[in-house]
Design a protein around this motif. Structure first.
Motif, PDB file in Angstrom:
ATOM      1  N   LEU A 100       0.805  -1.072  -0.113  1.00 42.45           N
ATOM      2  CA  LEU A 100      -0.189  -0.074  -0.145  1.00 42.45           C
ATOM      3  C   LEU A 100       0.490   1.490  -0.356  1.00 42.45           C
ATOM      4  O   LEU A 100       0.485   2.260  -0.139  1.00 42.45           O
ATOM      5  CB  LEU A 100      -0.757   0.334   1.649  1.00 42.45           C
ATOM      6  N   THR A 101       2.501   0.836  -0.342  1.00 46.14           N
ATOM      7  CA  THR A 101       2.626   2.303   0.075  1.00 46.14           C
ATOM      8  C   THR A 101       3.426   3.382  -1.802  1.00 46.14           C
ATOM      9  O   THR A 101       3.604   4.118  -1.710  1.00 46.14           O
ATOM     10  CB  THR A 101       4.564   1.809   0.417  1.00 46.14           C
ATOM     11  N   THR A 102       2.523   1.866  -2.159  1.00 50.17           N
ATOM     12  CA  THR A 102       2.552   2.625  -4.303  1.00 50.17           C
ATOM     13  C   THR A 102       1.398   2.609  -4.452  1.00 50.17           C
ATOM     14  O   THR A 102       0.058   1.856  -3.952  1.00 50.17           O
ATOM     15  CB  THR A 102       3.529   1.825  -4.973  1.00 50.17           C
ATOM     16  N   ASN A 103       1.052   3.394  -5.505  1.00 50.59           N
ATOM     17  CA  ASN A 103       0.167   3.380  -6.201  1.00 50.59           C
ATOM     18  C   ASN A 103      -0.616   1.868  -7.194  1.00 50.59           C
ATOM     19  O   ASN A 103       0.424   0.913  -7.271  1.00 50.59           O
ATOM     20  CB  ASN A 103       0.281   4.373  -7.288  1.00 50.59           C
ATOM     21  N   GLN A 104      -1.621   1.603  -6.721  1.00 50.60           N
ATOM     22  CA  GLN A 104      -1.997   0.116  -7.265  1.00 50.60           C
ATOM     23  C   GLN A 104      -3.013   0.463  -8.071  1.00 50.60           C
ATOM     24  O   GLN A 104      -4.183   1.437  -7.332  1.00 50.60           O
ATOM     25  CB  GLN A 104      -2.383  -0.730  -5.871  1.00 50.60           C
ATOM     26  N   SER A 105      -3.188  -0.091  -9.501  1.00 52.04           N
ATOM     27  CA  SER A 105      -4.578  -0.363  -9.983  1.00 52.04           C
ATOM     28  C   SER A 105      -5.507  -0.633 -10.054  1.00 52.04           C
ATOM     29  O   SER A 105      -6.370  -0.615 -10.210  1.00 52.04           O
ATOM     30  CB  SER A 105      -3.892   0.152 -11.987  1.00 52.04           C
ATOM     31  N   ASN A 106      -4.911  -1.796  -9.714  1.00 48.10           N
ATOM     32  CA  ASN A 106      -6.216  -3.136  -9.667  1.00 48.10           C
ATOM     33  C   ASN A 106      -5.590  -4.028  -8.229  1.00 48.10           C
ATOM     34  O   ASN A 106      -4.787  -5.071  -8.967  1.00 48.10           O
ATOM     35  CB  ASN A 106      -6.359  -3.184 -11.521  1.00 48.10           C
ATOM     36  N   ILE A 107      -6.005  -3.708  -7.738  1.00 48.95           N
ATOM     37  CA  ILE A 107      -6.012  -5.283  -6.654  1.00 48.95           C
ATOM     38  C   ILE A 107      -7.318  -6.329  -6.561  1.00 48.95           C
ATOM     39  O   ILE A 107      -7.913  -6.072  -5.964  1.00 48.95           O
ATOM     40  CB  ILE A 107      -6.030  -4.706  -5.156  1.00 48.95           C
ATOM     41  N   ALA A 108      -6.777  -7.415  -7.256  1.00 47.52           N
ATOM     42  CA  ALA A 108      -6.950  -8.019  -7.403  1.00 47.52           C
ATOM     43  C   ALA A 108      -8.000  -9.196  -5.673  1.00 47.52           C
ATOM     44  O   ALA A 108      -7.311  -9.514  -5.394  1.00 47.52           O
ATOM     45  CB  ALA A 108      -7.189  -9.262  -8.107  1.00 47.52           C
ATOM     46  N   GLY A 109      -9.089 -10.143  -6.212  1.00 49.61           N
ATOM     47  CA  GLY A 109      -9.157 -11.148  -4.430  1.00 49.61           C
ATOM     48  C   GLY A 109      -9.841 -10.203  -3.513  1.00 49.61           C
ATOM     49  O   GLY A 109      -9.456  -9.497  -3.052  1.00 49.61           O
ATOM     50  N   ASN A 110      -9.877 -11.056  -2.707  1.00 51.00           N
ATOM     51  CA  ASN A 110     -10.559 -10.667  -1.057  1.00 51.00           C
ATOM     52  C   ASN A 110      -8.962 -10.594  -0.631  1.00 51.00           C
ATOM     53  O   ASN A 110      -8.144 -11.038  -0.136  1.00 51.00           O
ATOM     54  CB  ASN A 110     -11.076 -12.088  -0.750  1.00 51.00           C
ATOM     55  N   LYS A 111      -8.685  -9.193   0.913  1.00 45.59           N
ATOM     56  CA  LYS A 111      -7.987  -8.728   0.787  1.00 45.59           C
ATOM     57  C   LYS A 111      -8.800  -9.050   2.491  1.00 45.59           C
ATOM     58  O   LYS A 111      -9.590  -8.129   2.899  1.00 45.59           O
ATOM     59  CB  LYS A 111      -7.374  -7.997   0.752  1.00 45.59           C
ATOM     60  N   THR A 112      -7.578  -9.021   3.858  1.00 44.48           N
ATOM     61  CA  THR A 112      -8.267  -8.826   5.122  1.00 44.48           C
ATOM     62  C   THR A 112      -7.287  -8.291   5.627  1.00 44.48           C
ATOM     63  O   THR A 112      -5.631  -8.645   5.458  1.00 44.48           O
ATOM     64  CB  THR A 112      -8.343 -10.804   5.411  1.00 44.48           C
ATOM     65  N   PHE A 113      -7.300  -7.307   5.879  1.00 38.02           N
ATOM     66  CA  PHE A 113      -7.020  -6.537   7.100  1.00 38.02           C
ATOM     67  C   PHE A 113      -7.075  -6.325   8.404  1.00 38.02           C
ATOM     68  O   PHE A 113      -8.256  -6.238   8.501  1.00 38.02           O
ATOM     69  CB  PHE A 113      -6.806  -5.178   6.493  1.00 38.02           C
ATOM     70  N   THR A 114      -5.993  -6.225   9.272  1.00 38.77           N
ATOM     71  CA  THR A 114      -6.383  -6.846  10.336  1.00 38.77           C
ATOM     72  C   THR A 114      -6.011  -5.630  11.950  1.00 38.77           C
ATOM     73  O   THR A 114      -5.969  -5.579  13.050  1.00 38.77           O
ATOM     74  CB  THR A 114      -5.224  -8.162  10.565  1.00 38.77           C
ATOM     75  N   GLY A 115      -5.829  -5.084  11.036  1.00 37.91           N
ATOM     76  CA  GLY A 115      -4.871  -3.844  11.871  1.00 37.91           C
ATOM     77  C   GLY A 115      -5.703  -2.605  11.557  1.00 37.91           C
ATOM     78  O   GLY A 115      -6.774  -2.123  10.980  1.00 37.91           O
ATOM     79  N   THR A 116      -4.774  -1.020  11.704  1.00 37.38           N
ATOM     80  CA  THR A 116      -5.917   0.108  11.396  1.00 37.38           C
ATOM     81  C   THR A 116      -5.526   0.466  10.101  1.00 37.38           C
ATOM     82  O   THR A 116      -4.319   0.989   9.929  1.00 37.38           O
ATOM     83  CB  THR A 116      -5.733   1.139  12.567  1.00 37.38           C
ATOM     84  N   ILE A 117      -6.784   1.144   8.769  1.00 33.87           N
ATOM     85  CA  ILE A 117      -5.950   1.194   8.487  1.00 33.87           C
ATOM     86  C   ILE A 117      -6.215   2.955   7.988  1.00 33.87           C
ATOM     87  O   ILE A 117      -8.160   3.168   8.888  1.00 33.87           O
ATOM     88  CB  ILE A 117      -6.593   0.950   7.201  1.00 33.87           C
ATOM     89  N   THR A 118      -5.497   4.038   8.110  1.00 34.49           N
ATOM     90  CA  THR A 118      -6.158   4.990   8.041  1.00 34.49           C
ATOM     91  C   THR A 118      -5.930   5.571   6.529  1.00 34.49           C
ATOM     92  O   THR A 118      -4.495   6.217   6.801  1.00 34.49           O
ATOM     93  CB  THR A 118      -4.482   6.091   9.482  1.00 34.49           C
ATOM     94  N   PRO A 119      -7.102   6.453   6.227  1.00 38.49           N
ATOM     95  CA  PRO A 119      -6.790   6.566   4.769  1.00 38.49           C
ATOM     96  C   PRO A 119      -6.354   8.091   4.825  1.00 38.49           C
ATOM     97  O   PRO A 119      -6.753   8.701   5.839  1.00 38.49           O
ATOM     98  CB  PRO A 119      -7.676   6.647   4.056  1.00 38.49           C
ATOM     99  N   GLN A 120      -5.200   9.345   4.295  1.00 36.23           N
ATOM    100  CA  GLN A 120      -4.715   9.793   4.004  1.00 36.23           C
ATOM    101  C   GLN A 120      -4.986  10.554   2.830  1.00 36.23           C
ATOM    102  O   GLN A 120      -5.193  11.808   3.091  1.00 36.23           O
ATOM    103  CB  GLN A 120      -3.012   9.853   3.866  1.00 36.23           C
ATOM    104  N   GLY A 121      -6.435  10.255   1.930  1.00 42.44           N
ATOM    105  CA  GLY A 121      -7.520  10.535   0.946  1.00 42.44           C
ATOM    106  C   GLY A 121      -8.322   9.966   0.682  1.00 42.44           C
ATOM    107  O   GLY A 121      -8.503   9.370   1.821  1.00 42.44           O
TER     108      GLY A 121
END
Length: 287
Positions: A100-121
């Motif tokens: 998530l430190t670089t631009n991603q044009s297409n992230i496919a599949g299911n992703k599970t985030f266990t921590g806290t996500i703080t969007p900057q944008g």
């Protein structure tokens, strides 16, 4: 004569070694029994495999890199491989983590985030909104009225001729328009058409204010999907005086696929009548 015999023996030994290597077609390092599925089996309990290490400039200078070529990039501290077209980062492959430190044009599949996500944008989710306000709104004729049965049942679409504004993100307000609208624009067809490619569950919120055409009129309000009023969205309101303003709101969850649309409908119970819809805010957000 003896020297010649030794040379012949050595050459024969080398030839026999390579013939045997070619016949087996396997090499074991650290093992005398390489795995039968491998061409090279490196075995160790206390050492690792160290691929070629280089910076990005040196990597990009490799002439005609083979598909599958592997290096360690010392600029990024990541393994890189060539997919036959361009260099890729091993960690970005299917089934591994998402960088998530670089631009991603297409992230496919299911992703599970266990921590806290703080969007900057912005957190990009599909949203659309129709808004209207007119204290002197014209009368909307409700035809023969509704009987309280299921479906459209004589209900009429709320569609002011002017004054409706449209806020868009993955929606547009005109079913024949194949592109999304500008961020805010006036519309003449009060519908929200979803243009995203992924079918989503939408939270739909509708607030509105009105004045009845006659005292104590009873109205049914609802949200239509693709022209069909959804029974689970309907609410019934008995109005007061035809000189008073009233307001209410409704919420409903609906699945929307690409090019499906939603609209605001109203009907009068018990026969023909009219209503003055003076404002509404029609909002949909995908999840």
């Amino acid at each position: 004569m003896k020297t010649i015999n030794l040379q012949v023996f050595f050459i024969a030994l080398v030839i026999m070694f390579f013939i045997g290597l070619n016949a087996v077609a396997q090499v074991g390092i650290g093992t005398t029994n390489p795995n039968t599925s491998s061409i090279l089996d490196i075995t160790s309990s206390n050492k690792g495999f160290l691929p070629p290490r280089m910076d990005t400039t040196a990597r990009d200078a490799i002439t005609t890199p083979a598909t599958g070529l592997l290096i360690y990039n010392i600029d990024t501290n990541k393994l890189n491989y060539h997919n036959g077209t361009s260099w890729q980062v091993v960690e970005n492959g299917t089934g591994s983590y998402v960088d998530l430190t670089t631009n991603q044009s297409n992230i496919a599949g299911n992703k599970t985030f266990t921590g806290t996500i703080t969007p900057q944008g912005r957190l990009m989710v599909p949203m659309g909104e129709l808004s209207y306000f007119n204290i002197s709104a014209p009368s909307l004729s409700l035809g023969a009225g509704t009987t309280g049965a299921s479906g459209n049942d004589g209900m009429t679409k709320v569609n002011p001729a002017s004054g409706v504004n449209f806020l868009n993100d993955s929606f547009d307000s005109n079913f024949t328009n194949s592109t999304s609208g500008t961020p805010t624009q006036a519309v003449t067809n009060s519908k929200l058409t979803y243009r995203g490619t992924t079918t989503r569950l939408f939270h739909i919120a509708l607030s509105f204010s009105f004045t009845p055409g006659a005292n104590a009129d009873i109205f049914v309000f609802g949200v239509a999907k693709n022209g069909n009023v959804q029974d689970k969205s309907k609410i019934i309101i008995k109005s007061g005086s035809n000189t008073d303003n009233q307001s209410s709101a409704m919420h409903v969850a609906l699945w929307l696929a690409k090019d499906e649309y939603i609209e605001f409908y109203v009907g009068k119970v018990g026969g023909a009548g009219s209503i003055f819809v003076k404002s509404f805010n029609f909002f949909a957000m995908g999840m």
